[in-house]
Design a protein around this motif. Structure first.
Motif, PDB file in Angstrom:
ATOM      1  N   GLY A  46       9.080  12.780 -11.351  1.00 18.07           N
ATOM      2  CA  GLY A  46       9.703  11.465 -11.421  1.00 18.07           C
ATOM      3  C   GLY A  46       8.667  10.364 -11.339  1.00 18.07           C
ATOM      4  O   GLY A  46       7.529  10.559 -10.919  1.00 18.07           O
ATOM      5  N   HIS A  47       9.065   9.193 -11.741  1.00 19.85           N
ATOM      6  CA  HIS A  47       8.142   8.074 -11.847  1.00 19.85           C
ATOM      7  C   HIS A  47       7.667   7.577 -10.485  1.00 19.85           C
ATOM      8  O   HIS A  47       6.503   7.194 -10.335  1.00 19.85           O
ATOM      9  N   VAL A  48       8.540   7.574  -9.498  1.00 22.01           N
ATOM     10  CA  VAL A  48       8.127   7.116  -8.169  1.00 22.01           C
ATOM     11  C   VAL A  48       7.074   8.064  -7.602  1.00 22.01           C
ATOM     12  O   VAL A  48       6.064   7.632  -7.028  1.00 22.01           O
ATOM     13  N   HIS A  49       7.301   9.353  -7.758  1.00 23.91           N
ATOM     14  CA  HIS A  49       6.329  10.344  -7.286  1.00 23.91           C
ATOM     15  C   HIS A  49       4.983  10.152  -7.976  1.00 23.91           C
ATOM     16  O   HIS A  49       3.925  10.133  -7.329  1.00 23.91           O
ATOM     17  N   ASN A  50       5.008   9.992  -9.291  1.00 24.31           N
ATOM     18  CA  ASN A  50       3.761   9.830 -10.037  1.00 24.31           C
ATOM     19  C   ASN A  50       3.041   8.547  -9.649  1.00 24.31           C
ATOM     20  O   ASN A  50       1.802   8.516  -9.557  1.00 24.31           O
ATOM     21  N   TRP A  51       3.812   7.487  -9.430  1.00 27.93           N
ATOM     22  CA  TRP A  51       3.205   6.212  -9.024  1.00 27.93           C
ATOM     23  C   TRP A  51       2.546   6.351  -7.662  1.00 27.93           C
ATOM     24  O   TRP A  51       1.413   5.885  -7.460  1.00 27.93           O
ATOM     25  N   LEU A  52       3.245   6.976  -6.707  1.00 21.58           N
ATOM     26  CA  LEU A  52       2.675   7.167  -5.372  1.00 21.58           C
ATOM     27  C   LEU A  52       1.366   7.955  -5.440  1.00 21.58           C
ATOM     28  O   LEU A  52       0.377   7.597  -4.797  1.00 21.58           O
ATOM     29  N   LEU A  53       1.352   9.032  -6.208  1.00 18.90           N
ATOM     30  CA  LEU A  53       0.155   9.850  -6.308  1.00 18.90           C
ATOM     31  C   LEU A  53      -1.014   9.040  -6.857  1.00 18.90           C
ATOM     32  O   LEU A  53      -2.123   9.068  -6.304  1.00 18.90           O
ATOM     33  N   ALA A  90       0.847  -1.201   0.000  1.00 16.86           N
ATOM     34  CA  ALA A  90       0.000   0.000   0.000  1.00 16.86           C
ATOM     35  C   ALA A  90       0.881   1.250   0.000  1.00 16.86           C
ATOM     36  O   ALA A  90       1.938   1.276   0.643  1.00 16.86           O
ATOM     37  N   PRO A  91       0.500   2.289  -0.715  1.00 16.40           N
ATOM     38  CA  PRO A  91       1.310   3.511  -0.774  1.00 16.40           C
ATOM     39  C   PRO A  91       1.332   4.225   0.571  1.00 16.40           C
ATOM     40  O   PRO A  91       0.373   4.166   1.340  1.00 16.40           O
ATOM     41  N   ASN A  92       2.438   4.892   0.835  1.00 22.68           N
ATOM     42  CA  ASN A  92       2.598   5.622   2.088  1.00 22.68           C
ATOM     43  C   ASN A  92       2.427   7.114   1.823  1.00 22.68           C
ATOM     44  O   ASN A  92       3.292   7.743   1.210  1.00 22.68           O
ATOM     45  N   PRO A  93       1.320   7.709   2.273  1.00 20.95           N
ATOM     46  CA  PRO A  93       1.099   9.139   2.001  1.00 20.95           C
ATOM     47  C   PRO A  93       2.127  10.034   2.659  1.00 20.95           C
ATOM     48  O   PRO A  93       2.388  11.139   2.181  1.00 20.95           O
ATOM     49  N   SER A  94       2.724   9.598   3.767  1.00 16.62           N
ATOM     50  CA  SER A  94       3.737  10.417   4.441  1.00 16.62           C
ATOM     51  C   SER A  94       4.952  10.618   3.547  1.00 16.62           C
ATOM     52  O   SER A  94       5.593  11.680   3.572  1.00 16.62           O
ATOM     53  N   ILE A  95       5.293   9.599   2.756  1.00 13.33           N
ATOM     54  CA  ILE A  95       6.437   9.711   1.851  1.00 13.33           C
ATOM     55  C   ILE A  95       6.131  10.693   0.728  1.00 13.33           C
ATOM     56  O   ILE A  95       6.956  11.546   0.383  1.00 13.33           O
ATOM     57  N   LEU A  96       4.934  10.598   0.149  1.00 13.79           N
ATOM     58  CA  LEU A  96       4.567  11.539  -0.906  1.00 13.79           C
ATOM     59  C   LEU A  96       4.529  12.963  -0.371  1.00 13.79           C
ATOM     60  O   LEU A  96       5.002  13.894  -1.033  1.00 13.79           O
ATOM     61  N   LEU A  97       3.992  13.156   0.822  1.00 17.27           N
ATOM     62  CA  LEU A  97       3.946  14.478   1.443  1.00 17.27           C
ATOM     63  C   LEU A  97       5.350  15.035   1.624  1.00 17.27           C
ATOM     64  O   LEU A  97       5.612  16.206   1.294  1.00 17.27           O
ATOM     65  N   ALA A  98       6.267  14.214   2.127  1.00 21.30           N
ATOM     66  CA  ALA A  98       7.643  14.670   2.345  1.00 21.30           C
ATOM     67  C   ALA A  98       8.338  14.993   1.032  1.00 21.30           C
ATOM     68  O   ALA A  98       9.088  15.973   0.934  1.00 21.30           O
ATOM     69  N   MET A  99       8.119  14.172   0.014  1.00 16.55           N
ATOM     70  CA  MET A  99       8.730  14.440  -1.292  1.00 16.55           C
ATOM     71  C   MET A  99       8.280  15.794  -1.825  1.00 16.55           C
ATOM     72  O   MET A  99       9.093  16.579  -2.333  1.00 16.55           O
ATOM     73  N   ASN A 100       6.988  16.082  -1.711  1.00 20.78           N
ATOM     74  CA  ASN A 100       6.482  17.354  -2.215  1.00 20.78           C
ATOM     75  C   ASN A 100       7.046  18.535  -1.444  1.00 20.78           C
ATOM     76  O   ASN A 100       7.450  19.548  -2.028  1.00 20.78           O
TER      77      ASN A 100
END
Length: 420
Positions: free
Chosen positions: A99-106, A82-92
């Motif tokens: 990047g592809h990892v960011h797009n995949w997480l979103l 399952a995706p981790n929203p905390s990681i996407l939040l921190a990346m932003n």
């Protein structure tokens, strides 16, 4: 070396970082798919980030620390989990928005929200999804995936109220819920705010540092949207002074190394509540920057603080940015970009460049006065012709450089090729 006249003319275009990238160098060449994004290895990850996109870093740290942590956090993403929203939040918040990892997480977070928000997720989990989506300039009130659309805001409010009534909510989750609702401008949480503030003032309470830090972020956001300001002020003053006492007692550490991320975010956003007391920021950040974080969640909490951001900056703003040349070979281009709150004009320009690199590419140059914007859309200022790029807000010249000026929501920023 530019002449003094030219230097003074371009002073308002000062930037906070040197960018030597041209229009043809803005595109990433990494490959992957939406289903299976590529994870870059070693220094390759850094090479696919434009030098101008590197985030500003807290005093006492350096870009290498931030890049290492970003790389490590990105590599922790498992595509079969399952995706981790905390990681996407921190990346932003750290500026790693492409990047592809960011797009995949979103995409995964949107799909997961549509599938599970109403049934399987707790209020705290829904709140994190709201924050992650906000930081991506996505509307949590209209999350669309797999042919379905849901509104996370009423789901969050319902789950929060149910968990409070059943006494199954944690103080951490309740604070996270308040923060998410506050950032989407839903302020009907008076009882929850009062309860959290009173718990912070309860000297018999055994709340851990990370819980108190999350409560600080929530109450700072809620402070101007409630009639409990005196109570909130007292609670924030008590907690932040406790944090400063603990830092002094433990040589820079507040709680433990893993609670430092949220503690730093809390202290960065609440200075008015412990003034006139001074915070030794350098000592606290030195502790964090000298620790080799391995756990992705710890990294996700500490990264925002390292680049001068907090979860309060998750709410995005829209800025209209236009570039105009009327002197010769006329052109005019305009775009609207979505950036985290509290972003500088330089960050707005970077987002515009990333989205439309053939139009909004730009360069800066370092001089004795500091770096300043020298070229936009491959049109450079010329000392002999006495031309330069001047920045305006609603036709009024900016009194700050692009590296320090922070546009407001829906502000129109104009870069106009001018003479002096």
């Amino acid at each position: 070396m530019p002449s003094m006249a030219y230097s003074m003319a371009v002073l308002l275009a000062l930037a906070s970082a040197t960018v030597t990238q041209g229009c043809g160098e803005c595109q990433s060449s990494c490959s992957g798919t939406a289903d299976r994004p590529v994870t870059l290895q070693g220094d390759e990850w850094m090479l696919h980030r434009a030098p101008g996109d590197l985030p500003s870093v807290a005093e006492g740290c350096n870009h290498d620390v931030v890049q290492k942590l970003l790389h490590r956090m990105e590599k922790s993403v498992k595509f079969d989990e399952a995706p981790n929203p905390s990681i996407l939040l921190a990346m932003n918040l750290a500026g790693a928005t492409h990047g592809h990892v960011h797009n995949w997480l979103l995409q995964e977070i949107k799909e997961d929200a549509v599938e599970r928000a109403q049934t399987d997720l707790t209020s705290g989990q829904v709140a994190l999804y709201v924050l992650a989506l906000l930081s991506c300039c996505q509307d949590p009130r209209s999350v669309h995936a797999m042919g379905k659309t849901i509104n996370l805001v009423p789901i969050l409010k319902q789950k929060m109220n149910e968990e409070i009534s059943k006494n199954v909510i944690t103080w951490y989750a309740e604070s996270l819920d308040i923060l998410a609702l506050c950032l989407v401008k839903e302020y009907d949480y008076k009882d929850a705010v009062k309860a959290v503030a009173e718990e912070l003032l309860n000297r018999k309470s055994s709340l851990k540092v990370d819980t108190r830090a999350m409560a600080v972020l929530a109450l700072v956001c809620a402070y101007n949207h409630t009639d409990e300001q005196h109570l909130i002020h007292d609670a924030l003053k008590a907690v932040t002074n406790d944090f400063l006492d603990e830092q002094e007692k433990h040589n820079g550490t507040i709680g433990n190394i893993y609670s430092m991320g949220l503690a730093l975010q809390a202290l960065e956003t609440s200075s008015e509540f412990y003034t006139p007391r001074k915070w030794d920021r350098a000592q606290a950040f030195s502790v964090v920057c000298n620790y080799d974080y391995q756990q992705s969640m710890a990294i996700a909490q500490v990264l925002p603080a390292l680049v001068g951001k907090s979860y309060l900056n998750a709410a995005s703003i829209t800025v209209q940015f236009s570039i105009t040349n009327t002197l010769k070979n006329y052109f005019h281009y305009s775009t609207s970009v979505c950036v985290p709150g509290n972003s500088t004009l330089l960050q707005v320009m970077k987002v515009a460049r990333n989205e439309k690199p053939d139009i909004f590419c730009f360069k800066t140059q370092k001089t004795s006065l500091g770096p300043f914007v020298t070229s936009i859309h491959e049109l450079a200022g010329n000392e002999n012709k006495r031309t330069y790029w001047q920045f305006f807000s609603c036709w009024s010249p900016l009194q700050e450089g692009v590296g320090t000026y922070k546009p407001k929501n829906w502000e129109h920023i104009q870069a106009i090729f001018s003479t002096y």
